[in-house]
Design an enzyme around this catalytic site. Structure first.
Site: not given
Ligand code: GAR
Length: 216
Positions: A15, A109, A111, A138, A147
């Site tokens: 986290g 998201n 990545h 990214s 992704d």
């Protein structure tokens, strides 16, 4: 008081990106608030952090359930909490196409590579083994292909010749913590538009900073 978008952060572990988002959202001028932290892993460290910060948490164990069943409960929980935007932050579970469609344009998201290179898992091992001189991270919109969604922002990190997956991971993580709050800010401000695979950022400054694009 500005209308701050209600955000859920979905985690599976440590986290640290969650922490970066919470710290950004603690600033008075940030256009989003972290309204819910949801984990599929009951022992995720990030849950302790969220609880200590007084943020609502939810645990929905994914073990031994179908993806459809799990995603339906996640979606219901997001709805119950009035969530408007979703940030995946080290959420190590593939989501069903139906769930992704429901949140199209509202779910992002992070990545730990310069997509479209090095998708999937064990990214830094792949990077070091490949001999590339640069890697990075990214933030992208989530689409059904893993992704593969339109890229919002990236940061570049050099890969020294003596790099290990651990040293690369640490250098990349530092940049993750810079770019994720920026991407969420832009999304919450309604400044992102998607044209095919390309994301336009309204009023972003020209890319004069070479290590982060668009520059911030
Ligand atoms: C981060 O490096 C994130 O980019 C990566 O997991 C880590 C989570 O760290 N995500 C993925 O690999 C997604 N496929 P955190 O829990 O400390 O934010």
């Amino acid at each position: 008081m500005m209308d701050r978008k209600a955000v859920a952060v979905l985690i599976s572990g440590r986290g640290s990106n969650l922490r970066a988002l919470v710290e950004a959202a603690d600033q008075l001028d940030f256009p989003a608030r972290i309204a819910l932290v949801l984990s599929n892993n009951p022992t995720a460290e990030g849950l302790d952090y969220a609880q200590a910060k007084g943020i609502t948490t939810a645990v929905i164990p994914s073990k031994g359930r179908t993806r459809e069943d799990f995603d339906a409960e996640v979606n219901e929980t997001l709805r119950t909490h009035g969530i408007e935007l979703v940030c995946l932050a080290g959420f190590m579970r593939i989501l069903t196409e139906g769930f992704v469609q429901t949140w199209t344009g509202r779910m992002i998201n992070i990545h730990p590579s310069l997509l479209p290179a090095f998708k999937g898992v064990k990214v830094h091992e792949q990077v070091v083994a490949s001999g590339v001189r640069f890697t990075g991270c990214s933030v992208h919109f989530v689409t059904p292909g893993m992704d593969e969604g339109p890229i919002i922002i990236q940061a570049v990190v050099p890969v020294p010749i003596d790099a290990t997956p651990e040293t690369v991971a640490a250098a990349v993580l530092e940049q993750e913590h810079r770019i994720y709050p920026t991407a969420l800010r832009w999304l919450a401000e309604g400044r992102l538009s998607i044209e095919g695979q390309v994301v336009r950022v309204k009023d972003a400054t020209a890319a004069s900073g070479v290590m982060i694009s668009p520059s911030v």
